[in-house]
Design a protein around this motif. Sequence first.
Motif, PDB file in Angstrom:
ATOM      1  N   ARG A  57       0.835  -1.213   0.000  1.00  0.00           N
ATOM      2  CA  ARG A  57       0.000   0.000   0.000  1.00  0.00           C
ATOM      3  C   ARG A  57       0.864   1.255   0.000  1.00  0.00           C
ATOM      4  O   ARG A  57       0.565   2.221  -0.708  1.00  0.00           O
ATOM      5  N   GLY A  93      -7.166   1.239  -0.484  1.00  0.00           N
ATOM      6  CA  GLY A  93      -7.384   0.253  -1.532  1.00  0.00           C
ATOM      7  C   GLY A  93      -6.667   0.633  -2.813  1.00  0.00           C
ATOM      8  O   GLY A  93      -6.431   1.819  -3.068  1.00  0.00           O
ATOM      9  N   PRO A  94      -6.315  -0.351  -3.658  1.00  0.00           N
ATOM     10  CA  PRO A  94      -5.604  -0.052  -4.910  1.00  0.00           C
ATOM     11  C   PRO A  94      -6.353   0.935  -5.795  1.00  0.00           C
ATOM     12  O   PRO A  94      -5.726   1.773  -6.463  1.00  0.00           O
ATOM     13  N   GLU A  95      -7.675   0.857  -5.782  1.00  0.00           N
ATOM     14  CA  GLU A  95      -8.463   1.749  -6.633  1.00  0.00           C
ATOM     15  C   GLU A  95      -8.469   3.192  -6.127  1.00  0.00           C
ATOM     16  O   GLU A  95      -8.848   4.115  -6.866  1.00  0.00           O
ATOM     17  N   GLU A  96      -8.024   3.384  -4.856  1.00  0.00           N
ATOM     18  CA  GLU A  96      -8.013   4.729  -4.292  1.00  0.00           C
ATOM     19  C   GLU A  96      -6.694   5.455  -4.521  1.00  0.00           C
ATOM     20  O   GLU A  96      -6.602   6.677  -4.331  1.00  0.00           O
ATOM     21  N   ALA A 106      -4.655   6.197  -7.200  1.00  0.00           N
ATOM     22  CA  ALA A 106      -4.544   7.232  -8.244  1.00  0.00           C
ATOM     23  C   ALA A 106      -5.352   8.485  -7.898  1.00  0.00           C
ATOM     24  O   ALA A 106      -4.831   9.610  -8.001  1.00  0.00           O
TER      25      ALA A 106
END
Length: 443
Positions: free
Chosen positions: A353, A419-422, A424
């Motif tokens: 993360r 989270g990975p989607e957060e 960027a």
Amino acid sequence: MLGGYRIEGRRAAEIAASVERAVGAGELEPGQLLPPMRELAVELGVNPNTVAAAYRTLRERGVIETAGRRGSRVRPRPATTGREHARVVVPEGVRDVANGNPDPALLPSLAKAFAAAAEQSDGEPVLYGADPVEPELARMARAELDAAAVPEGPLAVVSGSLDAIERVLAAHLKPGDTVAVEDPGWGSLLDLIPALGLRSAPVAVDDEGPLVDDVRRALAAGARALIVTCRAQNPTGAVVSATRARALRSALREHPEILLIEDDHGHGIVDLPPHPLSGTTRTWAFVRSVAKAYGPDLRLAVLTGDPVTVDRVRGRQRLGPGWVSRLQQRAVVRLWADGALDPTAVAEAYGNRRDLLLSALADRGVEAHGRSGLNVWIPVPDETTAVARLLHAGWAVAPGARFRASAPPGIRVTVSTLGPEEVAPLADAVASAVAPAPARRYV
């Protein structure tokens, strides 16, 4: 000198309370000079010794500081105005990446461990006069400390890292002594020092830990203690490297009388090894908390150190809480024995993360730091602007003022639940928040 505020009281306790109330209410501001003792004594119609006793009490409480003939003044960051006031209020709908907490999903279940500990305590109840340290906890903790090359020493069990640090400082220092501390560093620690009536000497930090030249200057200037975070430094994520540790040991050997305290609160969530400095000085303490790995509410840390230090801590502890619940200690033993936590997997999760956010920020030209732990530190030109812009964009971050003494501005982002989607969207928001405001054009 004091604006419109008038100090009141006839007894030392009343005079001290009058000043402390004014500081807490903001009527006396940080840095404000107090009247000379004899002058205030004449004004109040009391003996100068009474005012001297009041000022002594205020120094011991961390409200004021005295610099010889330059007089006494309200501390720049008095204990009555803690850094917790710098917390950001997170509005509904705003993503909170400011709190500094571990990911609840990575904390082990406590139910079985406490059930087993309770069953053991039913058969082997702990009564007054029993050893304050669970023998099996001591054995397991000592094996882990040996593996990390922490010197041999007696053990104590305390209620978390801050409790350990407070007890060790109180065991050796007196009000007015100076403590060298990391800057930026743990906000609670930066508040604790003036609350104990001690002075702080800021020591700059990079990714490898405290800067050696700053440590040398602080010790040469008379600091009586040095506090170092081994790993997962809060807020920067710094890790004391092997090279930095050698250099710091060299500096400490020049001051063998210094009290050294090492905080290894990252144990269990960091896959980089510690490089202990303990044993370099005659007086030392090394503390490991279970809070980040097993849950903040466990409130348990293992402390080792030289025999005098640990004896003083345990002696004072006997006169207060007595001991940390052996039921709680037995639950921690069960968590360790059962392998309830996979430290490698936890460290990898937090590391991924951090790395995702650091990489995204680098792609956008934003400097950031975070070698270990739960947080990423981002230098900014202006904290207030950056925090406000991010809040407007839907992200609550921690302002660097909570963690700084004289270090440059920054913000802290907690990545533990990111989270990975957060990644960027957050990196975009940070890049926008730290960018200079567009110049206004007038036509």
